[in-house]
Design a protein around this motif. Structure first.
Motif, PDB file in Angstrom:
ATOM      1  N   ARG A  31       0.831  -1.194   0.000  1.00  0.00           N
ATOM      2  CA  ARG A  31       0.000   0.000   0.000  1.00  0.00           C
ATOM      3  C   ARG A  31       0.873   1.253   0.000  1.00  0.00           C
ATOM      4  N   LEU A  32       1.864   1.252   0.881  1.00  0.00           N
ATOM      5  CA  LEU A  32       2.766   2.395   0.984  1.00  0.00           C
ATOM      6  C   LEU A  32       3.475   2.679  -0.334  1.00  0.00           C
ATOM      7  N   ILE A  33       4.079   1.644  -0.888  1.00  0.00           N
ATOM      8  CA  ILE A  33       4.878   1.782  -2.105  1.00  0.00           C
ATOM      9  C   ILE A  33       4.005   2.130  -3.306  1.00  0.00           C
ATOM     10  N   ARG A  35       1.186   3.582  -3.452  1.00  0.00           N
ATOM     11  CA  ARG A  35       0.698   4.956  -3.394  1.00  0.00           C
ATOM     12  C   ARG A  35       1.790   5.936  -3.832  1.00  0.00           C
ATOM     13  N   ALA A  36       3.007   5.701  -3.387  1.00  0.00           N
ATOM     14  CA  ALA A  36       4.101   6.604  -3.730  1.00  0.00           C
ATOM     15  C   ALA A  36       4.337   6.641  -5.244  1.00  0.00           C
ATOM     16  N   TYR A  37       4.383   5.487  -5.894  1.00  0.00           N
ATOM     17  CA  TYR A  37       4.630   5.458  -7.339  1.00  0.00           C
ATOM     18  C   TYR A  37       3.459   6.063  -8.098  1.00  0.00           C
ATOM     19  N   GLU A  38       2.280   5.767  -7.603  1.00  0.00           N
ATOM     20  CA  GLU A  38       1.079   6.231  -8.287  1.00  0.00           C
ATOM     21  C   GLU A  38       0.980   7.759  -8.220  1.00  0.00           C
ATOM     22  N   THR A  39       1.143   8.300  -7.004  1.00  0.00           N
ATOM     23  CA  THR A  39       0.933   9.737  -6.884  1.00  0.00           C
ATOM     24  C   THR A  39       2.077  10.541  -7.515  1.00  0.00           C
ATOM     25  N   ARG A  40       3.295  10.041  -7.425  1.00  0.00           N
ATOM     26  CA  ARG A  40       4.396  10.858  -7.924  1.00  0.00           C
ATOM     27  C   ARG A  40       4.712  10.639  -9.394  1.00  0.00           C
ATOM     28  N   PHE A  41       4.507   9.399  -9.874  1.00  0.00           N
ATOM     29  CA  PHE A  41       4.904   9.121 -11.261  1.00  0.00           C
ATOM     30  C   PHE A  41       3.774   8.528 -12.092  1.00  0.00           C
ATOM     31  N   ALA A  42       2.614   8.361 -11.501  1.00  0.00           N
ATOM     32  CA  ALA A  42       1.482   7.739 -12.206  1.00  0.00           C
ATOM     33  C   ALA A  42       1.863   6.370 -12.754  1.00  0.00           C
TER      34      ALA A  42
ATOM     35  N   SER B 149       4.788  -2.810  10.950  1.00  0.00           N
ATOM     36  CA  SER B 149       4.427  -1.635  11.748  1.00  0.00           C
ATOM     37  C   SER B 149       5.150  -0.397  11.229  1.00  0.00           C
ATOM     38  N   THR B 150       6.365  -0.570  10.708  1.00  0.00           N
ATOM     39  CA  THR B 150       7.034   0.571  10.084  1.00  0.00           C
ATOM     40  C   THR B 150       6.246   1.058   8.872  1.00  0.00           C
ATOM     41  N   ALA B 151       5.795   0.108   8.053  1.00  0.00           N
ATOM     42  CA  ALA B 151       5.032   0.482   6.853  1.00  0.00           C
ATOM     43  C   ALA B 151       3.745   1.203   7.227  1.00  0.00           C
ATOM     44  N   THR B 152       3.069   0.702   8.242  1.00  0.00           N
ATOM     45  CA  THR B 152       1.813   1.323   8.674  1.00  0.00           C
ATOM     46  C   THR B 152       2.055   2.748   9.163  1.00  0.00           C
TER      47      THR B 152
END
Lengths: 158, 158
Positions: A31-33, A35-42, B149-152
DNA sequence: TATTGTTATACTCTATAACTATA
DNA sequence: TATAGTTATAGAGTATAACAATA
């Protein structure tokens, strides 16, 4: 760890169940990763994997080869490639040895973009692993590979 | 392990990239397990998680509590509960303290079925972990919890 | 016949929002 | 107003099958 209670009868606690632990950890990271790729580089995760594979390869690759590298389905690879082609981040070369397929490679635009994505990706990895010792990280990778190959084996056997 | 080449410039190799390793390992395990529950008991993973949580709990639980335990969305929990209700594997009790919600608990049929599912689940876990030492397994669980937990945390901060 | 890439279909999981009934 | 549960919708991933071009 599977808990064993009483006279050897094992009891299942979801919180300690490895497939569950693996799944929720992977989801949290994903989820974290993503979101980062999606929002910054689509970029979707499959698209990002293709970029990384092509950037790391010394030569152009066919979609089939990319399936093997990324462990993604040929349909997923194909759709990711279409998206990257539309944005001219990769291009196709004819495959002289096999007219059915073609070679994929990064365009200069694609290389430039990956040049921005790569440090971000490594930074996220660093942050995720902060608090773990170097040995822990190696250990984690080793254990994940072991479990994965056992799972793959068991799946094929079934 | 992030490789570092030359004068400290890090290079990304997909095969060594932790989010990738985690994702493919979790997928391989999930595929194996999901297939087993589906073919033998016609249970989805969310349904299975609900059963396990209710079996482990000493008292009936609300859907909201189940969200917290299983880390699944309330929509996912709700649909899983509907499926189990239709098959009479769980039932609902009114919640005296809050008319909006209800308590969920296993029926005797549900308990009987979980009695069959549980050993199968533990057997799969055992097989997945074969080849790992006891200490490795504990280590793996610990590392997965830490990374999760770090990712969250990072997700919430962003 | 078998394989590469392509398209289509269906099913699941997520995310989101909107709605209801209670609080 | 806010919350628990419900419903609906849209997006992504996976699985499957079928198809065209080529091997």
């Amino acid at each position: 760890m599977p808990a064993v209670s009483g006279r050897g009868r094992a009891k299942l606690r979801l919180d300690d169940y490895l497939p569950y632990r693996l799944s929720v950890a992977a989801n949290a990271v994903s989820r974290l990763i993503a979101r980062a790729y999606e929002t910054r580089f689509a970029l979707s995760v499959p698209q990002w994997r293709l970029l990384a594979s092509l950037a790391d390869a010394s030569a152009p690759l066919t979609q089939q080869t990319l399936c093997g590298i990324t462990l993604m389905d040929k349909v997923t690879v194909m759709r990711a490639a279409q998206g990257l082609l539309r944005r001219r981040l990769i291009r196709r070369l004819p495959n002289d040895r096999d007219g059915r397929s073609h070679h994929l490679m990064l365009t200069s635009t694609g290389k430039r973009m990956f040049g921005e994505v790569e440090p971000l990706a490594l930074e996220y990895e660093q942050r995720l692993l902060q608090g773990l010792k170097r040995a822990d990280v190696q250990q984690l990778e080793r254990l994940l590979r072991t479990v994965q190959s056992t799972a793959t084996e068991l799946t094929q056997r079934a």
